[in-house]
Write an enzyme that holds these catalytic residues in place. Structure first.
Site, short mmCIF file in Angstrom:
data_model
loop_
_atom_site.label_atom_id
_atom_site.label_comp_id
_atom_site.label_asym_id
_atom_site.label_seq_id
_atom_site.Cartn_x
_atom_site.Cartn_y
_atom_site.Cartn_z
N GLN A 143 -0.59 6.14 3.60
CA GLN A 143 -1.15 4.81 3.83
C GLN A 143 -0.37 3.81 2.99
OE1 GLN A 143 -5.42 4.89 2.98
NE2 GLN A 143 -5.25 2.87 2.14
N SER A 146 -1.57 -0.69 -0.44
CA SER A 146 -1.58 -1.42 -1.71
C SER A 146 -0.18 -1.87 -2.10
CB SER A 146 -2.12 -0.52 -2.83
OG SER A 146 -3.45 -0.22 -2.59
N SER A 190 -0.34 7.85 -2.19
CA SER A 190 -0.50 9.30 -2.31
C SER A 190 0.28 9.97 -1.20
CB SER A 190 -1.97 9.71 -2.15
OG SER A 190 -2.78 8.98 -3.03
N GLU A 273 -12.69 5.90 5.46
CA GLU A 273 -12.62 6.49 4.13
C GLU A 273 -13.99 7.06 3.82
OE1 GLU A 273 -11.22 3.93 1.06
OE2 GLU A 273 -10.90 5.66 -0.24
#
Lengths: 427, 371
Positions: A143, A146, A190, A273
């Site tokens: 993903q 951020s 991650s 999520e």
């Protein structure tokens, strides 16, 4: 109170698991000085072991998929089961009783969040290309959300995407067109080092209000200009990455959703999520929340009759056991086919707080033995957990953002008024 | 008997409707300053219309035979409404002590009256020091030579002690702490009301001057009986606390939505919003721990004693936190006599310390965990 449908599903899941794997060992029972005393929350493995770890995850996902548990909520045409999120949560809770490979590297971000987003927003040939591969365990997704300047305020992403054939794109030319060129930096990514694809949020219209100038793309991680650098965190290991995008060329058919409509895509991802229930006591850190383990530690350190420490232990265990009761009740709702209410968010908050308090309680019990390694079993190993706990109050939504969500969605408190400055993109 | 989820919802709705009609804030405030500290007419209606006193008393003794899960729903609602009634002392203390004693004659003699609501009762254990530990009891009982017993001593913090028809009392014999029953009009019994922090829960000091008493259960069994009663009563108390805490949370959230300062609802400020979220977390844990403990009790699970200690500690803290923060969210208005916030604050602190407070319940939890 179990519904027939859920009972049948649970029976089928157990039959599958019993046929393939053993029950998980009980980490809460303890014989002091025996066995593995690791307290690692983050894996931080050497490269060779890391590769094996990922391989085991892929292998178990393949077996799940072959047996109908690879994508419980997914549509049948992409190899899913077409069942509800409640079935999915119930399966997770049941599987947590078994000694299975940790598939977090595939499932937390890729299968849990990116898969449903691709399904909802990608073009058909992208869905065909990636969804079966992901849920078979062949492809891993990350993903790319951020950024250094966009943390809790995700909608302020500044990574630019510019359409190659002429200046900045406008919504009016949203039809399929030329390639896009991406430039910018992502952070806290991650599993980027293991991923074949990443879902990137980019700024396509810097002049629009910030939520309305974002576009989402599926980025092949082997595309030229994508550079993944490990980000070393305070534990000393590197479980996250920085991803630099330099003139990365992406075809327009890899766009998800409308041009400047990427916030809707991001919301799909974030809505997926999920917290899990029933898995709190699992893994090496289960010991940190186990009354037996904590009392064994106090006996081993001759502190079991210290009144001040006993009072703190009791306060900690009240929260640990009350959280277990909360999870047990949420799980019973699931078995009855009912989606839990705020229990999941409360459970996530408490999990972070309980582990943090446990780590500090144990530190105080150990005293000097946690500031320098005496070589004694089960003592200095706690530094691994101690140093990981600050992350538990940040990742997956900071404690502060979680509290906003609880107060606004459960208690109906008003949102903060949005100021003019907050609507704009910081340049 | 066990009620399913929809029956529990119905039970909750009918108790809430009853209490909203019969125990609104004005009624609570009036009773707080009256003797007795409850309305006998409302108590009769609670018994006759809703059959509340007999809900968890076995059918063979005239009750409806439900368990702690159903009782918990009723107690959450009573805690929410600060219902002034002899329910807790009669049903959670006295009736449970009779049942725990295993004395079938005493149960057959007294429980039908309790189940019907005709008899109110209480349990006198603590003395001047306030401890509910039967080992600390110094009141004495001696055989009267005629098959009966005579009790001498003083009891303190006796809930509904001036009004209960029946007083179960723990007194020491040569065999150790022992349970007895004394009737209200027994000679030598004097009751004097105590001023209480929480005026919605009446307490009294009782003096036993050679009071004739009847043995309940085996001589010396008081310790075993009290361990069981305190587990059940603290889970009942936990349900009351969870109900009161939920009410404080709702009141705060309602106020934070409508009260404006600096041109915005105060609930839009994160400092207030996060306070409310923290209260919500406490309330969710409180409800989960008290309801789970009740379920384990009804299943006869060996995990019940630990769960009871967790529920008692968790709900005590949750209620106190919610009651304090409720005043803080309200600001100055929350500190006035007219605002109900202080009634919940008083109940929260009084409930937290009723059976000894944190020092006692933390050790009880560790003890039950074998630590």
């Amino acid at each position: 109170m179990e519904s027939d449908d859920m009972r049948d599903f649970a029976t089928e899941a157990r039959r599958f698991l019993d046929a393939h794997v053993a029950k998980a060992p009980d980490r809460t029972a303890v014989t002091w000085g025996e066995g593995d005393d690791s307290m690692a929350y983050f894996s931080s493995l050497p490269p060779e072991e890391e590769r094996e770890f990922v391989q085991r995850a892929r292998e178990w996902q393949r077996i799940r998929h072959e047996n109908g548990f690879g994508w419980i909520t997914g549509p049948v045409e992409y190899g899913g089961r077409g069942l509800t999120p409640v079935h999915d949560l119930l399966y997770d809770a049941i599987e947590s009783e078994y000694d299975v490979a940790d598939t977090g590297v595939l499932s937390v971000i890729g299968l849990g969040m990116i898969g449903p987003t691709i399904l909802a927003h990608a073009q058909p040939h992208i869905r065909d290309r990636w969804l079966p591969a992901m849920y078979r365990g062949d492809a891993i997704a990350c993903q790319l959300f951020s950024e250094p300047g966009a943390g809790s305020d995700l909608a302020s992403v500044a990574t630019r995407a510019v359409r190659e054939d002429g200046g900045p794109s406008r919504s009016s030319e949203a039809e399929s067109g030329g390639d896009w060129v991406l430039n910018g930096q992502k952070v806290w990514t991650s599993v980027a080092q293991h991923s074949q694809i990443g879902l990137a949020l980019t700024r396509t219209n810097p002049d629009a209000p910030k939520h309305r100038g974002i576009t989402a793309f599926l980025v092949p991680m082997d595309a030229p200009g994508v550079e993944v650098r490990p980000l070393r965190q305070m534990t000393g290991g590197a479980d996250f990455n920085e991803v630099f995008l330099t003139d990365v060329r992406i075809p327009d058919d890899h766009r998800l959703g409308e041009v400047d409509g990427g916030w809707t895509v991001a919301l799909t991802t974030l809505m997926n999520e999920r917290a899990t229930v029933g898995s709190e006591g699992v893994g090496p850190v289960g010991a940190a929340l186990s009354p037996d383990h904590l009392s064994a530690l106090m006996r081993a350190t001759w502190t079991w009759d210290d009144r001040a420490l006993r009072a703190r232990l009791a306060e900690l265990l009240v929260d640990v056991l009350a959280t277990e009761h909360l999870n047990a009740r949420a799980l019973r709702k699931l078995r009855g086919g009912v989606a839990p209410g705020p229990e999941m968010s409360v459970s996530k908050l408490m999990y972070g707080q309980n582990l943090t308090r446990a780590a500090h309680f144990v530190s105080d019990v150990l005293g000097p033995r946690i500031i320098a390694d005496t070589g004694q079993w089960g003592t200095y190993a706690w530094t691994e957990l101690l140093l990981a706990t600050p992350a538990l109050r940040i990742l997956g939504g900071t404690e502060e953002i979680m509290k906003n969500i609880l107060a606004e969605r459960v208690l109906g408190l008003p949102k903060e008024p949005v100021t003019a400055a907050a609507k704009e993109v910081r340049s | 008997m066990t009620a399913d989820e929809s029956e529990l919802r119905e039970l909750r709705a009918s108790v809430r409707e009853f209490l909203e009609a019969k125990s609104p804030e004005e009624a609570v405030r009036k009773l707080m300053e009256s003797e007795p500290r409850f309305d006998p007419a409302v108590w009769s209606q609670a018994a006759d219309q809703l059959r509340l006193p007999g809900l968890a008393i076995p059918e063979e003794y005239g009750g409806d035979g439900f368990g702690l899960v159903e009782l918990g729903v009723v107690l959450e609602e009573m805690g929410r409404a600060l219902f002034c009634a002899p329910f807790f002392a009669t049903v959670l203390l006295a009736a449970q002590a009779l049942l725990a004693s295993g004395d079938r004659d005493a149960c057959a003699r007294f429980l039908p009256g309790i189940a019907s609501g005709r008899t109110t009762a209480t349990l006198a254990v603590a003395e001047d020091h306030g401890s509910w530990d039967p080992a600390m009891v110094s009141a004495r009982a001696v055989p009267d030579g005629d098959g009966g017993w005579t009790v001498r001593g003083r009891k303190c913090f006796v809930i509904d002690g001036t009004t209960a028809d029946l007083i179960l009392v723990v007194a020491r014999t040569v065999a150790g702490p022992t349970l007895f029953v004394v009737e209200r009009d027994a000679t030598g019994l004097a009751a004097e009301p105590m001023e209480t922090l929480d005026a919605t829960r009446a307490m009294a000091r009782l003096t036993f001057d050679a009071v004739p008493a009847t043995l309940v259960g085996a001589e010396g069994a008081g310790g075993r009986i009290m361990a069981k009663v305190l587990d059940i009563a603290s889970v009942g108390l936990a349900a009351e606390q969870a109900g009161g805490a939920r009410r404080c949370l709702e009141t705060s959230a309602d106020y934070a939505r409508v009260r404006h300062q600096f041109g915005r609802p105060i609930g839009s400020f994160q400092a207030v919003k996060h306070k409310c979220a923290d209260m919500l977390v406490q309330v969710e844990l409180a409800e989960a721990s008290s309801r789970e403990a009740a379920r384990l009790a009804d299943e006869g699970s060996p995990d019940f004693p630990v769960a009871a200690a967790v529920a008692h500690a968790c709900c005590s803290r949750a209620y106190m936190t919610a009651a304090m923060e409720n005043i803080q969210v309200h600001g100055g208005i929350g500190f006035t006599w007219e605002h109900p916030a202080h009634l919940y604050f008083r109940r929260a602190k009084s409930s937290q310390l009723l059976f000894g407070g944190p020092a006692v319940y933390h050790e009880r939890l560790l003890d039950r965990l074998g630590i």
